[in-house]
Write a protein that holds these residues in place. Structure first.
Motif, PDB file in Angstrom:
ATOM      1  N   ALA A  18       0.834  -1.206   0.000  1.00 55.34           N
ATOM      2  CA  ALA A  18       0.000   0.000   0.000  1.00 55.34           C
ATOM      3  C   ALA A  18       0.868   1.255   0.000  1.00 55.34           C
ATOM      4  CB  ALA A  18      -0.926  -0.009   1.218  1.00 55.34           C
ATOM      5  N   GLU A  19       1.988   1.189   0.708  1.00 53.06           N
ATOM      6  CA  GLU A  19       2.915   2.325   0.718  1.00 53.06           C
ATOM      7  C   GLU A  19       3.515   2.557  -0.665  1.00 53.06           C
ATOM      8  OE1 GLU A  19       6.546   3.887   3.561  1.00 53.06           O
ATOM      9  OE2 GLU A  19       6.437   1.753   3.099  1.00 53.06           O
ATOM     10  N   LYS A  21       2.068   1.910  -3.466  1.00 52.23           N
ATOM     11  CA  LYS A  21       1.018   2.527  -4.271  1.00 52.23           C
ATOM     12  C   LYS A  21       0.937   4.027  -3.996  1.00 52.23           C
ATOM     13  CE  LYS A  21      -1.872  -1.598  -4.763  1.00 52.23           C
ATOM     14  NZ  LYS A  21      -3.178  -2.254  -4.416  1.00 52.23           N
ATOM     15  N   GLU A  22       1.180   4.434  -2.745  1.00 50.49           N
ATOM     16  CA  GLU A  22       1.126   5.853  -2.396  1.00 50.49           C
ATOM     17  C   GLU A  22       2.226   6.650  -3.097  1.00 50.49           C
ATOM     18  OE1 GLU A  22       1.475   5.993   1.825  1.00 50.49           O
ATOM     19  OE2 GLU A  22      -0.591   5.374   2.201  1.00 50.49           O
ATOM     20  N   LYS A 189       1.593   3.892  10.785  1.00 56.16           N
ATOM     21  CA  LYS A 189       0.577   3.694   9.751  1.00 56.16           C
ATOM     22  C   LYS A 189      -0.633   2.949  10.307  1.00 56.16           C
ATOM     23  CE  LYS A 189       3.466   4.088   5.634  1.00 56.16           C
ATOM     24  NZ  LYS A 189       2.631   5.055   4.918  1.00 56.16           N
ATOM     25  N   ASN A 196      -7.405  10.743   7.086  1.00 57.15           N
ATOM     26  CA  ASN A 196      -6.830  11.448   5.938  1.00 57.15           C
ATOM     27  C   ASN A 196      -5.897  12.569   6.416  1.00 57.15           C
ATOM     28  OD1 ASN A 196      -8.364  13.911   6.364  1.00 57.15           O
ATOM     29  ND2 ASN A 196     -10.151  12.791   5.588  1.00 57.15           N
ATOM     30  N   TRP A 223       6.120  10.545   4.854  1.00 55.68           N
ATOM     31  CA  TRP A 223       5.873  10.510   3.413  1.00 55.68           C
ATOM     32  C   TRP A 223       6.951  11.249   2.624  1.00 55.68           C
ATOM     33  CZ3 TRP A 223       1.533  10.962   6.726  1.00 55.68           C
ATOM     34  CH2 TRP A 223       0.689   9.864   6.694  1.00 55.68           C
TER      35      TRP A 223
END
Length: 393
Positions: A18-19, A21-22, A189, A196, A223
């Motif tokens: 998932a990371e 994909k971010e 996480k 959000n 991030w």
């Protein structure tokens, strides 16, 4: 196209995916602009996941994945039941395109295979490399090669990472029994969950037993890329030239905001205050070097004192804590580690609390006014633990 394997802590393969994909939309193409490649098909395996993409793209994951251990370039995979075939297959690989010489480190593992002698496999591979680079000597190790035999299938990989990815290149000072940065990122996480950025931007993150500030440093750069440390692929002959430039990181179009409103930490050890300050300042220094004029300094405060006896008015907050265990844990009153969540909730009244317990010390009673949101199993330095997340009713 090249095949990559991203190694992760067990049971956190999907979180690391998932990371990926971010960060995927922010990776660069060879023109130093955001690429337009579609997200690849991924095979999730035990301890990581595999996918195919361009070499230039896959290598950049080293800069951004905070929950992974390392990124391996798959060189080949084939069936082998005898050493001669293994030798020929290994020797036929394009090592000359990647390595300057044959001085490498080896990681060899064999199971459920006819070729199960790890020493002989390494010796055979060493002989092949020596033949390829005949007459070329290297004083320093130039790469790490991974050889895995499983059910007579041989997989050979070249490590693109080098030192484990938890070594971010900014934590200069450590406390006693520090939490690995990769695990800290995973737990952050988990506590963030589906919140959000607009929500977390209103929250102060508070670590009541911060040590050298691992949670707070990881949260500050959750991030953001890490560009200062040297990755193994930079020594490859095929290393993209863009990554050799000291200014390449300026090409990324990443948001320059910090994830939380502010960062607050407590510790009873006075020596940990300057340690945490130094580590947090180094994170911000590296972020500023990349973000330039867009950089925004994050409000933070590190307090010498017992967080079970004093508090700080910080507004809406989340608590995240990896408490010391056993005799090292100073808990006011009785109840030991099991009473810690109750005491922290009473003192600081967080909207969320994430606390890492040894599994044998599992939280029995949820503090009044809170409910159990999740329990995440995790291995922390060989100790089986549960990351327990509570949320206010």
């Amino acid at each position: 196209m090249n095949r990559f394997f991203v190694a992760t802590p067990l049971d956190f393969e999907k979180l690391a995916l998932a990371e990926m994909k971010e960060v995927w939309p922010f990776l660069l193409g060879k023109d130093a602009k955001p690429h337009s490649l579609p997200f690849p098909e991924v095979t999730v395996l035990e301890g990581g996941f595999e996918f195919e993409t361009e070499l230039f793209i896959g290598l950049q994951l080293n800069f951004f994945l905070k929950t992974a251990n390392r990124v391996l370039l798959r060189m080949t995979s084939f069936k082998a039941k005898d050493l001669p075939k293994f030798y020929q297959k290994f020797k036929a690989l394009p090592w000359i395109d990647f390595l300057p010489h044959a001085h490498v480190e080896w990681e060899v593992a064999a199971q459920k295979s006819r070729l199960n002698n790890e020493k002989r496999l390494q010796e055979s591979a060493e002989a092949a490399l020596t033949e390829i680079f005949k007459g070329v000597k290297g004083k320093e190790v130039c790469a790490s090669i991974y050889i895995r035999m499983d059910d007579d299938t041989c997989t050979i990989s070249l490590d693109s990472t080098g030192e484990h990815l938890h070594k971010r290149g900014w934590a200069t000072l450590k406390g006693e029994a520090p939490l690995r940065e990769t695990l800290a990122a995973i737990l952050l996480k988990e506590i963030i969950g589906n919140s959000n950025p607009a929500e977390t931007a209103q929250i102060t993150l508070l670590d009541p037993m911060m040590g050298s500030g691992t949670f707070l440093c990881e949260a500050r750069a959750l991030w953001a890329g890490q560009f200062v440390r040297d990755f193994a692929f930079k020594k490859w002959k095929r290393a993209p030239k863009l990554f050799q430039s000291s200014s390449f990181a300026l090409n990324y179009k990443l948001p320059a905001t910090h994830p939380f409103k502010a960062y607050v930490g407590f510790d009873i050890d006075a020596d940990m205050i300057p340690a945490a300050e130094g580590n947090f300042s180094e994170v911000e220094r590296q972020l500023q070097a990349v973000q330039k004029a867009a950089f925004v300094k994050a409000p933070h405060k590190f307090i010498h004192g017992d967080s079970l006896e004093i508090s700080e008015d910080v507004g809406p907050s989340w608590l995240v804590v990896n408490p010391p265990y056993g005799e090292r844990l100073p808990v006011a009153g009785s109840g030991g580690l099991k009473a810690l969540a109750k005491l922290l909730c009473e003192r600081h009244k967080p909207l969320k609390l994430g606390i890492l317990y040894p599994e044998k010390e599992r939280l029995g009673t949820v503090p009044a006014g809170y409910k159990l949101l999740k329990e995440v199993k995790i291995n922390n330095g060989g100790l089986r633990c549960l990351f327990t997340v509570l949320t206010r009713l």
